[in-house]
Scaffold this motif. Sequence first.
Motif, PDB file in Angstrom:
ATOM      1  N   GLU A  55       0.814  -1.214   0.000  1.00 58.07           N
ATOM      2  CA  GLU A  55       0.000   0.000   0.000  1.00 58.07           C
ATOM      3  C   GLU A  55       0.851   1.269   0.000  1.00 58.07           C
ATOM      4  O   GLU A  55       0.694   2.117  -0.862  1.00 58.07           O
ATOM      5  CB  GLU A  55      -0.953  -0.020   1.195  1.00 58.07           C
ATOM      6  N   ALA A  56       1.756   1.409   0.958  1.00 50.25           N
ATOM      7  CA  ALA A  56       2.557   2.641   1.035  1.00 50.25           C
ATOM      8  C   ALA A  56       3.499   2.772  -0.161  1.00 50.25           C
ATOM      9  O   ALA A  56       3.556   3.820  -0.797  1.00 50.25           O
ATOM     10  CB  ALA A  56       3.338   2.681   2.343  1.00 50.25           C
ATOM     11  N   LEU A  57       4.242   1.692  -0.488  1.00 48.64           N
ATOM     12  CA  LEU A  57       5.136   1.750  -1.642  1.00 48.64           C
ATOM     13  C   LEU A  57       4.388   1.494  -2.947  1.00 48.64           C
ATOM     14  O   LEU A  57       4.836   1.894  -4.006  1.00 48.64           O
ATOM     15  CB  LEU A  57       6.279   0.738  -1.501  1.00 48.64           C
ATOM     16  N   GLY A  58       3.257   0.796  -2.874  1.00 54.58           N
ATOM     17  CA  GLY A  58       2.453   0.522  -4.061  1.00 54.58           C
ATOM     18  C   GLY A  58       3.061  -0.515  -4.993  1.00 54.58           C
ATOM     19  O   GLY A  58       2.820  -0.487  -6.201  1.00 54.58           O
ATOM     20  N   LEU A  59       3.838  -1.463  -4.435  1.00 55.73           N
ATOM     21  CA  LEU A  59       4.424  -2.495  -5.288  1.00 55.73           C
ATOM     22  C   LEU A  59       3.338  -3.435  -5.793  1.00 55.73           C
ATOM     23  O   LEU A  59       2.433  -3.822  -5.040  1.00 55.73           O
ATOM     24  CB  LEU A  59       5.473  -3.295  -4.514  1.00 55.73           C
TER      25      LEU A  59
END
Length: 130
Positions: free
Chosen positions: A25-29
């Motif tokens: 979610e935070a990095l969006g990988l």
Amino acid sequence: MVHVLSSRTLVRPTDPERSRAFYGEALGLAVYREFGTGPERGTVYFLGGGFLEVSGRSEAPPAPGLRLWLQVADVRAAHEELVRAGVEVLRPPEREPWGLVEMWISDPDGIRIVLVEVPQDHPIRFRPGI
């Protein structure tokens, strides 16, 4: 000779759900694949030409010398997105003496992650004779 066909970095987090939230979610990988069930199930993320697998659980954080190197197209844009996502930035983007633009963050277990932009004029982009 060993002929490597694929590779991935394995991370055994102290809190798998927290780490999946960070990477997914935070990095969006993007997710490559998922396996297993329950809180210690595995999630494999795309990392450009490689993969990052978050699976299992560890009682202690990973070794302090472990680092992830992630090349991005625009490190300043990544910085803005990560700040909006609430990711703590350890060091904002800076052009290094070797010419790359780098910023540093860490995952929830303290794995240090460098996001790197290779500027248009950097020698790493050029291959003489090709």
